[in-house]
Design an enzyme around this catalytic site. Sequence first.
Site, short mmCIF file in Angstrom:
data_model
loop_
_atom_site.label_atom_id
_atom_site.label_comp_id
_atom_site.label_asym_id
_atom_site.label_seq_id
_atom_site.Cartn_x
_atom_site.Cartn_y
_atom_site.Cartn_z
N ALA A 65 0.87 -1.17 0.00
CA ALA A 65 0.00 0.00 0.00
C ALA A 65 0.90 1.22 0.00
O ALA A 65 2.06 1.16 0.43
CB ALA A 65 -0.88 -0.01 1.23
N GLU A 113 -0.29 -9.30 -0.99
CA GLU A 113 -1.72 -9.62 -0.82
C GLU A 113 -2.44 -9.64 -2.17
O GLU A 113 -3.30 -10.49 -2.41
CB GLU A 113 -2.36 -8.60 0.14
CG GLU A 113 -1.81 -8.75 1.55
CD GLU A 113 -2.33 -7.68 2.50
OE1 GLU A 113 -2.03 -6.49 2.25
OE2 GLU A 113 -3.02 -8.02 3.46
N1 CO8 Z 1 4.56 3.23 -0.59
C1 CO8 Z 1 4.95 4.40 -1.13
N2 CO8 Z 1 6.15 4.58 -1.73
C2 CO8 Z 1 6.98 3.51 -1.80
C3 CO8 Z 1 6.64 2.26 -1.26
C4 CO8 Z 1 5.36 2.14 -0.64
N3 CO8 Z 1 4.91 0.97 -0.13
N4 CO8 Z 1 7.64 1.41 -1.46
C5 CO8 Z 1 8.62 2.11 -2.10
N5 CO8 Z 1 8.21 3.37 -2.31
C6 CO8 Z 1 8.95 4.47 -2.97
C7 CO8 Z 1 10.07 4.97 -2.11
O1 CO8 Z 1 9.58 5.90 -1.17
C8 CO8 Z 1 10.98 5.57 -3.15
O2 CO8 Z 1 10.45 6.80 -3.52
P1 CO8 Z 1 11.45 8.10 -3.66
O3 CO8 Z 1 12.36 7.72 -4.77
O4 CO8 Z 1 10.51 9.21 -3.98
O5 CO8 Z 1 12.13 8.23 -2.34
C9 CO8 Z 1 10.83 4.64 -4.34
O6 CO8 Z 1 9.59 3.94 -4.12
C10 CO8 Z 1 11.92 3.61 -4.46
O7 CO8 Z 1 12.01 2.93 -3.23
P2 CO8 Z 1 13.39 2.74 -2.42
O8 CO8 Z 1 14.33 3.89 -2.71
O9 CO8 Z 1 13.07 2.47 -1.00
O10 CO8 Z 1 13.97 1.44 -3.15
P3 CO8 Z 1 14.94 0.37 -2.51
O11 CO8 Z 1 15.37 -0.51 -3.63
O12 CO8 Z 1 16.01 1.01 -1.69
O13 CO8 Z 1 14.03 -0.50 -1.49
C11 CO8 Z 1 12.07 -1.70 -0.83
C12 CO8 Z 1 12.98 -1.27 -1.99
C13 CO8 Z 1 12.82 -2.67 0.08
C14 CO8 Z 1 10.87 -2.41 -1.45
C15 CO8 Z 1 11.62 -0.47 -0.03
O14 CO8 Z 1 11.14 0.52 -0.92
C16 CO8 Z 1 10.55 -0.73 0.98
O15 CO8 Z 1 10.84 -1.29 2.03
N6 CO8 Z 1 9.29 -0.33 0.68
C17 CO8 Z 1 8.19 -0.47 1.59
C18 CO8 Z 1 7.72 -1.88 1.68
C19 CO8 Z 1 6.59 -2.00 2.69
O16 CO8 Z 1 6.78 -1.76 3.87
N7 CO8 Z 1 5.40 -2.40 2.23
C20 CO8 Z 1 4.26 -2.55 3.06
C21 CO8 Z 1 3.44 -1.30 3.07
S1 CO8 Z 1 2.06 -1.40 4.20
C22 CO8 Z 1 0.92 -2.30 3.39
O17 CO8 Z 1 1.11 -2.73 2.28
C23 CO8 Z 1 -0.35 -2.54 4.11
C24 CO8 Z 1 -1.41 -3.16 3.19
C25 CO8 Z 1 -2.74 -3.18 3.83
C26 CO8 Z 1 -3.33 -1.82 3.97
C27 CO8 Z 1 -4.66 -1.92 4.58
C28 CO8 Z 1 -5.36 -0.57 4.64
C29 CO8 Z 1 -5.37 0.05 5.97
#
Ligand code: CO8
Length: 259
Positions: A65, A113
Amino acid sequence: MYETLIISKEDGILTITLNRPDALNALNIQLLDELKMAIQDSMDDPEVKGVIITGAGPKAFAAGADIKEISDLNELNARKFAESGQEIFQLIENHTKPVIAAVNGFALGGGCELAMACHLRIASSNARFGQPEANLGLIPGYGGTQRLTQLIGKGKALELMMTCDMISAQQAMQLGLANAVVEEGDELMEKTKSILQKILTKSPAAIERIIQSVNAHFENGQDGYQVEANGFSGCVGTEDFREGVSAFMDKRSPNFTGN
Ligand code: CO8
């Protein structure tokens, strides 16, 4: 028509590409709304026989998300947010046509998911799966606690959700989360399409009832055996059944229509 999705239709296969590569295809509200529309259209469109969902760019299927959006949630709208996402993923899970996720990189949180709501998951070797919500002080909210448990069992599901560990495509396949793993690049779509094309040679009337019957196993209040018996008898009333049997007798390939 869509701003966060790329849609293409070829040989009866609708490919939906999540298209926010700069945010690793994170599922924001607009993308989820558009995904709902695209899925509903795919159900109604008789030209569509099967669906593939994948992510744009080389890095991610969907990294969850959109964290920027969920950071603004309160307890009331968080429930609505989770329920409306769950509704979309249920539409996918209960789709009458086969839906396959081509997982081309990170499938994390809501991205994992979404992949799990699809009927099959084909992963490229760079795919990474995980439910890292607890890192954010959250739990999965789009059905992950349920579908991960269904797919890989309670012990492993708890481990993945509680440790927030990411697993490789190979590990996902060993656990039953991924159906197949291929080299990253073009091979992913080739393999996904070839599996879907194989499914599309079978009776659509039977495939729809297989999906319904298997899903019934996991639905409260449903007697899966009854759903299966209803599905079986429903098949016997179809043209597909007559065609399947006569093709077998005539030693030829069947030509199913789904009727
Ligand atoms: N949301 C928004 N932006 C994101 C997300 C995300 N989930 N994941 C990555 N991005 C963005 C980063 O902020 C970054 O943007 P910017 O360049 O503007 O800074 C860009 O994508 C590239 O990401 P990274 O620089 O972090 O790339 P890396 O290769 O260093 O890392 C990862 C990749 C490991 C995937 C890392 O981006 C990460 O950990 N992302 C988050 C993963 C995460 O925690 N996902 C779970 C989110 S919560 C969720 O999904 C709940 C679902 C249920 C919701 C229910 C409703 C209430």
